[in-house]
Design a protein around this motif. Structure first.
Motif, PDB file in Angstrom:
ATOM      1  N   VAL A  75     -31.704  -4.380   2.762  1.00 24.55           N
ATOM      2  CA  VAL A  75     -32.204  -5.612   2.161  1.00 24.55           C
ATOM      3  C   VAL A  75     -33.508  -5.359   1.422  1.00 24.55           C
ATOM      4  O   VAL A  75     -34.210  -4.379   1.689  1.00 24.55           O
ATOM      5  CB  VAL A  75     -32.431  -6.728   3.215  1.00 24.55           C
ATOM      6  CG1 VAL A  75     -31.143  -7.077   3.936  1.00 24.55           C
ATOM      7  CG2 VAL A  75     -33.528  -6.336   4.202  1.00 24.55           C
ATOM      8  N   GLY A  76     -33.812  -6.255   0.494  1.00 26.87           N
ATOM      9  CA  GLY A  76     -35.094  -6.207  -0.208  1.00 26.87           C
ATOM     10  C   GLY A  76     -34.948  -5.867  -1.672  1.00 26.87           C
ATOM     11  O   GLY A  76     -33.914  -5.370  -2.115  1.00 26.87           O
ATOM     12  N   GLY A  77     -36.015  -6.174  -2.421  1.00 33.42           N
ATOM     13  CA  GLY A  77     -36.015  -5.870  -3.855  1.00 33.42           C
ATOM     14  C   GLY A  77     -37.169  -6.567  -4.541  1.00 33.42           C
ATOM     15  O   GLY A  77     -37.769  -7.496  -3.989  1.00 33.42           O
ATOM     16  N   LEU A  87     -40.284 -15.731   4.390  1.00 34.05           N
ATOM     17  CA  LEU A  87     -39.127 -15.987   3.515  1.00 34.05           C
ATOM     18  C   LEU A  87     -38.685 -14.727   2.780  1.00 34.05           C
ATOM     19  O   LEU A  87     -37.811 -14.772   1.923  1.00 34.05           O
ATOM     20  CB  LEU A  87     -39.481 -17.075   2.489  1.00 34.05           C
ATOM     21  CG  LEU A  87     -39.411 -18.514   3.001  1.00 34.05           C
ATOM     22  CD1 LEU A  87     -39.751 -19.478   1.885  1.00 34.05           C
ATOM     23  CD2 LEU A  87     -38.031 -18.828   3.587  1.00 34.05           C
ATOM     24  N   ARG A  88     -39.302 -13.601   3.113  1.00 38.35           N
ATOM     25  CA  ARG A  88     -38.917 -12.354   2.429  1.00 38.35           C
ATOM     26  C   ARG A  88     -37.655 -11.771   3.063  1.00 38.35           C
ATOM     27  O   ARG A  88     -37.354 -12.020   4.224  1.00 38.35           O
ATOM     28  CB  ARG A  88     -40.059 -11.345   2.495  1.00 38.35           C
ATOM     29  CG  ARG A  88     -41.203 -11.695   1.554  1.00 38.35           C
ATOM     30  CD  ARG A  88     -42.274 -10.664   1.623  1.00 38.35           C
ATOM     31  NE  ARG A  88     -41.718  -9.329   1.366  1.00 38.35           N
ATOM     32  CZ  ARG A  88     -42.326  -8.396   0.642  1.00 38.35           C
ATOM     33  NH1 ARG A  88     -43.482  -8.663   0.095  1.00 38.35           N
ATOM     34  NH2 ARG A  88     -41.779  -7.220   0.472  1.00 38.35           N
ATOM     35  N   PRO A  89     -36.912 -10.949   2.310  1.00 40.20           N
ATOM     36  CA  PRO A  89     -35.682 -10.361   2.846  1.00 40.20           C
ATOM     37  C   PRO A  89     -35.888  -9.634   4.173  1.00 40.20           C
ATOM     38  O   PRO A  89     -35.069  -9.713   5.082  1.00 40.20           O
ATOM     39  CB  PRO A  89     -35.265  -9.378   1.746  1.00 40.20           C
ATOM     40  CG  PRO A  89     -35.865  -9.905   0.495  1.00 40.20           C
ATOM     41  CD  PRO A  89     -37.140 -10.580   0.890  1.00 40.20           C
ATOM     42  N   GLU A  90     -37.041  -8.924   4.299  1.00 41.26           N
ATOM     43  CA  GLU A  90     -37.290  -8.119   5.504  1.00 41.26           C
ATOM     44  C   GLU A  90     -37.410  -9.004   6.747  1.00 41.26           C
ATOM     45  O   GLU A  90     -37.150  -8.553   7.870  1.00 41.26           O
ATOM     46  CB  GLU A  90     -38.570  -7.284   5.334  1.00 41.26           C
ATOM     47  CG  GLU A  90     -38.477  -6.210   4.262  1.00 41.26           C
ATOM     48  CD  GLU A  90     -38.643  -6.719   2.824  1.00 41.26           C
ATOM     49  OE1 GLU A  90     -38.874  -7.944   2.638  1.00 41.26           O
ATOM     50  OE2 GLU A  90     -38.524  -5.910   1.892  1.00 41.26           O
ATOM     51  N   ALA A  91     -37.800 -10.282   6.562  1.00 38.42           N
ATOM     52  CA  ALA A  91     -37.868 -11.202   7.707  1.00 38.42           C
ATOM     53  C   ALA A  91     -36.461 -11.413   8.275  1.00 38.42           C
ATOM     54  O   ALA A  91     -36.285 -11.619   9.479  1.00 38.42           O
ATOM     55  CB  ALA A  91     -38.486 -12.539   7.285  1.00 38.42           C
ATOM     56  N   GLY A  92     -35.471 -11.349   7.404  1.00 37.31           N
ATOM     57  CA  GLY A  92     -34.085 -11.482   7.854  1.00 37.31           C
ATOM     58  C   GLY A  92     -33.683 -10.323   8.753  1.00 37.31           C
ATOM     59  O   GLY A  92     -32.979 -10.487   9.752  1.00 37.31           O
ATOM     60  N   GLU A 278     -26.787   1.004  10.476  1.00 40.48           N
ATOM     61  CA  GLU A 278     -27.315   0.968   9.103  1.00 40.48           C
ATOM     62  C   GLU A 278     -27.918   2.322   8.741  1.00 40.48           C
ATOM     63  O   GLU A 278     -28.352   3.074   9.616  1.00 40.48           O
ATOM     64  CB  GLU A 278     -28.393  -0.118   8.987  1.00 40.48           C
ATOM     65  CG  GLU A 278     -29.537   0.088   9.940  1.00 40.48           C
ATOM     66  CD  GLU A 278     -30.650  -0.958   9.833  1.00 40.48           C
ATOM     67  OE1 GLU A 278     -31.008  -1.332   8.711  1.00 40.48           O
ATOM     68  OE2 GLU A 278     -31.162  -1.365  10.879  1.00 40.48           O
ATOM     69  N   PRO A 279     -27.984   2.612   7.435  1.00 43.78           N
ATOM     70  CA  PRO A 279     -28.736   3.794   7.018  1.00 43.78           C
ATOM     71  C   PRO A 279     -30.215   3.524   7.236  1.00 43.78           C
ATOM     72  O   PRO A 279     -30.620   2.360   7.284  1.00 43.78           O
ATOM     73  CB  PRO A 279     -28.417   3.900   5.519  1.00 43.78           C
ATOM     74  CG  PRO A 279     -28.099   2.494   5.105  1.00 43.78           C
ATOM     75  CD  PRO A 279     -27.458   1.845   6.299  1.00 43.78           C
ATOM     76  N   ILE A 280     -31.046   4.579   7.362  1.00 47.95           N
ATOM     77  CA  ILE A 280     -32.477   4.301   7.573  1.00 47.95           C
ATOM     78  C   ILE A 280     -33.180   3.959   6.265  1.00 47.95           C
ATOM     79  O   ILE A 280     -34.266   3.424   6.269  1.00 47.95           O
ATOM     80  CB  ILE A 280     -33.219   5.465   8.272  1.00 47.95           C
ATOM     81  CG1 ILE A 280     -33.386   6.679   7.355  1.00 47.95           C
ATOM     82  CG2 ILE A 280     -32.565   5.842   9.573  1.00 47.95           C
ATOM     83  CD1 ILE A 280     -34.558   7.542   7.776  1.00 47.95           C
ATOM     84  N   HIS A 281     -32.541   4.284   5.135  1.00 50.61           N
ATOM     85  CA  HIS A 281     -33.220   4.006   3.869  1.00 50.61           C
ATOM     86  C   HIS A 281     -33.153   2.524   3.516  1.00 50.61           C
ATOM     87  O   HIS A 281     -32.444   1.754   4.142  1.00 50.61           O
ATOM     88  CB  HIS A 281     -32.637   4.866   2.739  1.00 50.61           C
ATOM     89  CG  HIS A 281     -31.169   4.647   2.502  1.00 50.61           C
ATOM     90  ND1 HIS A 281     -30.667   3.497   1.950  1.00 50.61           N
ATOM     91  CD2 HIS A 281     -30.095   5.448   2.746  1.00 50.61           C
ATOM     92  CE1 HIS A 281     -29.354   3.601   1.850  1.00 50.61           C
ATOM     93  NE2 HIS A 281     -28.977   4.768   2.337  1.00 50.61           N
ATOM     94  N   GLY A 282     -33.913   2.153   2.476  1.00 49.93           N
ATOM     95  CA  GLY A 282     -33.940   0.772   2.030  1.00 49.93           C
ATOM     96  C   GLY A 282     -32.923   0.519   0.932  1.00 49.93           C
ATOM     97  O   GLY A 282     -31.944   1.261   0.783  1.00 49.93           O
ATOM     98  N   SER A 283     -33.179  -0.534   0.153  1.00 44.91           N
ATOM     99  CA  SER A 283     -32.199  -0.998  -0.834  1.00 44.91           C
ATOM    100  C   SER A 283     -32.295  -0.239  -2.156  1.00 44.91           C
ATOM    101  O   SER A 283     -31.533  -0.518  -3.080  1.00 44.91           O
ATOM    102  CB  SER A 283     -32.400  -2.490  -1.073  1.00 44.91           C
ATOM    103  OG  SER A 283     -33.732  -2.705  -1.512  1.00 44.91           O
ATOM    104  N   ALA A 284     -33.242   0.695  -2.247  1.00 39.47           N
ATOM    105  CA  ALA A 284     -33.400   1.559  -3.424  1.00 39.47           C
ATOM    106  C   ALA A 284     -33.215   0.802  -4.737  1.00 39.47           C
ATOM    107  O   ALA A 284     -32.335   1.139  -5.536  1.00 39.47           O
ATOM    108  CB  ALA A 284     -32.433   2.747  -3.340  1.00 39.47           C
TER     109      ALA A 284
END
Ligand code: NAD
Length: 356
Positions: A75-77, A87-92, A278-284
């Motif tokens: 998640v994230g971007g 309200l940010r994606p990371e809160a999800g 999940e993979p450890i990486h982010g949403s790249a």
């Protein structure tokens, strides 16, 4: 035939691209090993904010709680970076971990033979092989302890509290002992018992739980020494168990030994067999939509799901072997080396499929 219900949280950025490849691999593995899988998509992160106004809709929590396992892309971007924290994606992401009671985080640090040269650690230090599992406590300790600001001698001050209860330590210790039992039967408990009272309780409790596991060789190490030993002689470790904050740092350090963020899976486990993979990486976001993301971390998360939520060891190993074999054929750009064809996300998924 046994059927498993899996919720897919594809998320943002490269999330949907890598989950699609992982699903293809899971479907083929299911065919081969005689089980079936049904999928339900649910919203998390930026995509959930766009559709519902919140990063973790109630419907997602309900679906995940009813599932056998959850697969998450990332998640994230940039688009959501200016929203307030809650309200940010990371809160999800934090919200779904809390809602599912995911107290045990498993982060393998492994080097696949064809990728040895990608490791920042010298070959002679890596030795024959490297395969470490870091088990991190995920819902207690200083990240959840009492915190605040106050004034001390007229100056502003702040504090965070590290606290663990015996049941919290016992349950993560049992996860780690159980995992060690399925591997090389060595467990290293990492603490700072020479200084911290919470670490002394940690050590006492791990020692008590150890009585249930006479077949496991238990050792203890101070966290500062462990940070050093991970780069000095990583081959000495099999399973490491540690607190939330120490695990946060050590698992990042250990995983970097493998040299590539696109290769690293993770599992977060609840008290039941439910887990989030999940993979450890982010949403790249820098490469999203270009079709060049490495799907292997997510595919390896499927192997972890089969092993830790469903107890399908043979099927898990089949995926891990297929990934190893795929690395001898081609590479995505992030792990590309001269002499290998450079392939897309979908092409890499297809190569893994062909090896199962
Ligand atoms: P990132 O992991 O997304 O990317 C770091 C670098 O690694 C980028 O250059 C990216 O292109 C590359 N990379 C990552 N995964 C790759 C893959 N599979 N294949 C090829 N290259 C890959 O970290 P970041 O840039 O710090 O964060 C981007 C967004 O992801 C942020 O919004 C952050 O909050 C979020 N994030 C989410 C999670 C998660 O969902 N669990 C974890 C970390 C970061």
């Amino acid at each position: 035939m046994k059927n498993y219900n899996i919720v897919l949280l594809k998320g943002d950025g490269i999330g949907p691209e890598i989950i699609d490849e992982a699903v293809k691999v899971l479907n083929k593995t299911a065919d081969k090993f005689g089980f079936t899988v049904s999928y339900e998509d649910a919203l998390l992160g930026g995509v959930a904010i766009d559709e519902t106004g919140v990063p973790l809709p109630d419907a997602t929590v309900t679906a995940c709680k009813a599932a056998d396992a959850v697969m998450l892309g990332a998640v994230g971007g940039y688009k959501w970076d200016t929203l307030p924290g809650h309200l940010r994606p990371e809160a999800g992401l934090l919200g779904i971990r809390a809602a599912l009671g995911l107290f045990g985080n498993l982060r393998p640090a492994q080097i696949f033979a064809p990728l040895r040269s990608a490791s920042p650690i010298k070959n002679e230090i890596i030795g024959e092989a490297l395969d470490i599992m870091v088990v991190r406590e995920l819902t207690g300790g200083i990240y959840f302890g009492e915190r605040g600001r106050k004034e001390v001698n007229g100056s502003p001050a702040a504090y965070d509290t590290e606290m663990y209860t015996v049941p919290e330590i016992e349950r993560i210790a049992r996860v780690a002992f159980d995992i060690a039992g399925k591997r090389r039967k060595k467990l290293c408990s990492v603490d700072k018992a020479n200084v911290l009272e919470s670490s002394r309780l940690w050590r006492e409790t791990v020692l008590n739980v150890a009585k249930e596991y006479p077949e496991i060789e238990l050792s203890h190490m101070y966290v500062d020494n462990c940070a050093m030993q991970l780069v000095r002689n990583p081959g000495q470790f099999d399973v490491i168990v540690t607190s939330n904050i120490f695990g946060d740092i050590l698992s990042d350090e250990a995983s970097m030994i493998s040299g590539s963020i696109g290769m690293l899976p993770s599992a977060s486990l609840a008290k039941s067999s439910l887990g989030l993979y999940e993979p450890i990486h982010g949403s790249a976001p820098d490469i999203a939509g270009k079709g060049i993301a490495n799907p292997l971390a997510t595919i390896l998360s499927v192997a972890m799901m089969l092993r830790y939520s469903f107890g399908l060891e043979d099927a898990a190993q089949a995926i891990e072997t297929a990934v190893n074999d795929a690395l001898t054929v081609a590479r995505t750009p992030d792990i590309w080396e001269e002499s290998y064809p450079k392939v897309s996300t979908v092409e890499m998924g297809e190569i893994v499929l062909s090896k199962i």
